[in-house]
Scaffold this active site. Structure first.
Site, mmCIF file in Angstrom:
data_model
loop_
_atom_site.group_PDB
_atom_site.id
_atom_site.type_symbol
_atom_site.label_atom_id
_atom_site.label_comp_id
_atom_site.label_asym_id
_atom_site.label_seq_id
_atom_site.Cartn_x
_atom_site.Cartn_y
_atom_site.Cartn_z
ATOM 1 N N ARG A 58 -9.309 -32.871 70.209
ATOM 2 C CA ARG A 58 -10.373 -33.484 71.043
ATOM 3 C C ARG A 58 -11.725 -33.400 70.318
ATOM 4 N NH1 ARG A 58 -6.254 -33.752 73.332
ATOM 5 N NH2 ARG A 58 -6.483 -35.811 72.466
ATOM 6 N N ASP A 93 -17.377 -33.844 76.322
ATOM 7 C CA ASP A 93 -17.872 -34.533 75.127
ATOM 8 C C ASP A 93 -19.397 -34.403 75.059
ATOM 9 O OD1 ASP A 93 -19.283 -36.814 76.387
ATOM 10 O OD2 ASP A 93 -17.288 -37.504 76.990
ATOM 11 N N HIS A 115 -18.276 -28.171 83.093
ATOM 12 C CA HIS A 115 -16.942 -27.775 82.625
ATOM 13 C C HIS A 115 -16.950 -27.365 81.148
ATOM 14 C CE1 HIS A 115 -14.839 -30.173 86.090
ATOM 15 N NE2 HIS A 115 -15.381 -29.054 86.500
ATOM 16 N N THR A 182 -15.947 -40.725 88.216
ATOM 17 C CA THR A 182 -15.154 -39.525 88.503
ATOM 18 C C THR A 182 -14.234 -39.805 89.682
ATOM 19 O OG1 THR A 182 -15.216 -37.173 89.107
ATOM 20 C CG2 THR A 182 -17.114 -38.511 89.802
ATOM 21 N N SER A 183 -12.981 -39.334 89.572
ATOM 22 C CA SER A 183 -11.988 -39.632 90.604
ATOM 23 C C SER A 183 -12.184 -38.769 91.847
ATOM 24 C CB SER A 183 -10.578 -39.419 90.046
ATOM 25 O OG SER A 183 -10.417 -38.060 89.686
HETATM 26 N N1 APR Z 1 -16.032 -47.397 84.201
HETATM 27 C C1 APR Z 1 -16.149 -46.700 85.359
HETATM 28 N N2 APR Z 1 -15.195 -45.879 85.837
HETATM 29 C C2 APR Z 1 -14.061 -45.759 85.123
HETATM 30 C C3 APR Z 1 -13.854 -46.453 83.900
HETATM 31 C C4 APR Z 1 -14.911 -47.298 83.440
HETATM 32 N N3 APR Z 1 -14.818 -47.995 82.306
HETATM 33 N N4 APR Z 1 -12.618 -46.131 83.435
HETATM 34 C C5 APR Z 1 -12.077 -45.280 84.307
HETATM 35 N N5 APR Z 1 -12.928 -45.058 85.345
HETATM 36 C C6 APR Z 1 -12.736 -44.199 86.523
HETATM 37 C C7 APR Z 1 -11.303 -44.080 86.991
HETATM 38 O O1 APR Z 1 -11.008 -45.141 87.908
HETATM 39 C C8 APR Z 1 -11.300 -42.710 87.670
HETATM 40 O O2 APR Z 1 -11.639 -42.808 89.046
HETATM 41 O O3 APR Z 1 -13.116 -42.893 86.147
HETATM 42 C C9 APR Z 1 -12.406 -41.941 86.933
HETATM 43 C C10 APR Z 1 -11.896 -40.858 86.002
HETATM 44 O O4 APR Z 1 -11.233 -39.884 86.754
HETATM 45 P P1 APR Z 1 -10.515 -38.626 86.083
HETATM 46 O O5 APR Z 1 -9.686 -39.058 84.918
HETATM 47 O O6 APR Z 1 -9.849 -37.874 87.177
HETATM 48 O O7 APR Z 1 -11.723 -37.782 85.451
HETATM 49 P P2 APR Z 1 -12.761 -36.787 86.140
HETATM 50 O O8 APR Z 1 -13.036 -37.176 87.554
HETATM 51 O O9 APR Z 1 -13.909 -36.677 85.211
HETATM 52 O O10 APR Z 1 -11.945 -35.442 86.103
HETATM 53 C C11 APR Z 1 -12.588 -34.264 86.550
HETATM 54 O O11 APR Z 1 -10.716 -32.922 85.892
HETATM 55 O O12 APR Z 1 -9.051 -32.303 84.395
HETATM 56 C C12 APR Z 1 -10.305 -32.046 84.856
HETATM 57 O O13 APR Z 1 -11.914 -30.751 83.810
HETATM 58 C C13 APR Z 1 -11.367 -32.048 83.807
HETATM 59 O O14 APR Z 1 -13.690 -32.652 83.989
HETATM 60 C C14 APR Z 1 -12.359 -33.053 84.306
HETATM 61 C C15 APR Z 1 -12.109 -33.058 85.796
#
Ligand code: APR
Length: 238
Positions: A58, A93, A115, A182-183
């Site tokens: 990473r 990142d 994080h 963020t999801s």
């Molecule tokens: N523009 C906007 N949103 C986007 C894009 C984009 N180009 N691509 C993806 N997404 C959205 C997805 O639809 C999803 O809802 O970004 C979200 C990413 O969600 P996750 O992959 O669950 O990431 P995140 O919410 O940052 O995860 C939180 O989980 O595993 C842990 O510590 C890790 O910090 C991370 C935490």
């Protein structure tokens, strides 16, 4: 309506268009690994080589990616915003950092990596954090303690996110809260919207698609972050 105390939470979606993969793929794997094999203290105790290698990959990948228009728009907002602006990222990142280095922020701005950060390492004995741009060996000696080892400065599952007291204090007095890319699957970040609502803030989610927590937000804006975030910043008229 003008706002004075802004909190923005970002997640993997803001870096997706820079080429950094998001976490929750349909197969339930995280870049080919089960979370419990690479992102827990137990995994590191059991097999440090696998965990260090995962984060080494990473970390190396960071040199191949660049901030995108969404990171840049937030950096420009931070340069112009006259009130308080706390940017909390769940991302490890350094893309926000690079964007803000290019456009120095106003004095009321702060960035928190709740994080952790890929480009830092942490001593297993003292907890001291140091810059670490290269690979970490399975049993990397710590410069801070003779029996210490260095581990990635990453908050793993089961560990406490960083600077929660500062984040909660800012949420308790913010008047605008925006969650970007963020999801909302991981706590405590998933609960920030409720703390902001309790403070009376306007709440907004900006994401590729509505998240399961959509109903907690006053407003939702959907599409790729490189389009929606610059449009949101332009709409603030600052
Ligand atoms: N523009 C906007 N949103 C986007 C894009 C984009 N180009 N691509 C993806 N997404 C959205 C997805 O639809 C999803 O809802 O970004 C979200 C990413 O969600 P996750 O992959 O669950 O990431 P995140 O919410 O940052 O995860 C939180 O989980 O595993 C842990 O510590 C890790 O910090 C991370 C935490």
């Amino acid at each position: 309506m003008s706002y004075h105390r802004l909190v923005i939470l970002t997640g993997a979606g803001i870096s997706a268009e820079s080429g950094v993969p998001t976490f929750r793929a349909d197969d339930g794997l995280w870049m080919g690994h089960r979370v419990e094999d690479v992102a827990t203290p137990e995994a590191f105790a059991r097999d440090p080589a696998v965990v260090q290698d995962f984060y080494n990959q990473r970390r190396r990948q960071l040199s191949t990616v660049h901030p995108n228009a969404a990171h840049q728009a937030l950096a420009e907002l931070a340069a112009r915003w006259e009130g308080d602006f706390l940017l909390v990222t769940q991302n490890v990142d350094d893309l926000h950092d690079r964007a803000h280095a290019a456009v120095p922020p106003a004095p009321g701005f702060q960035l928190i990596h709740m994080h952790g950060e890929l480009l830092k390492a942490c001593c297993t004995r003292t907890g001291r954090v140091c810059d670490w741009p290269g690979d970490l060996a399975a049993a990397e000696p710590s410069p801070h303690h003779p029996q210490g080892r260095l581990r990635p400065h990453i908050v793993w599952f089961g560990e406490m996110p960083l600077s929660l007291d500062r984040i909660e204090a800012a949420l308790a007095r913010c008047d605008l809260f925006v969650a970007i890319g963020t999801s909302g699957a991981v706590w405590p970040a998933a609960g920030f919207v409720q703390l902001a609502r309790r403070a009376g803030a306007r709440t907004m989610e900006i994401n590729l698609e509505p998240t399961p927590g959509r109903r907690l937000f006053d407003e939702g804006v959907y599409g790729p972050a490189t389009e929606t975030v610059p449009a949101f910043v332009a709409g603030l008229n600052v």
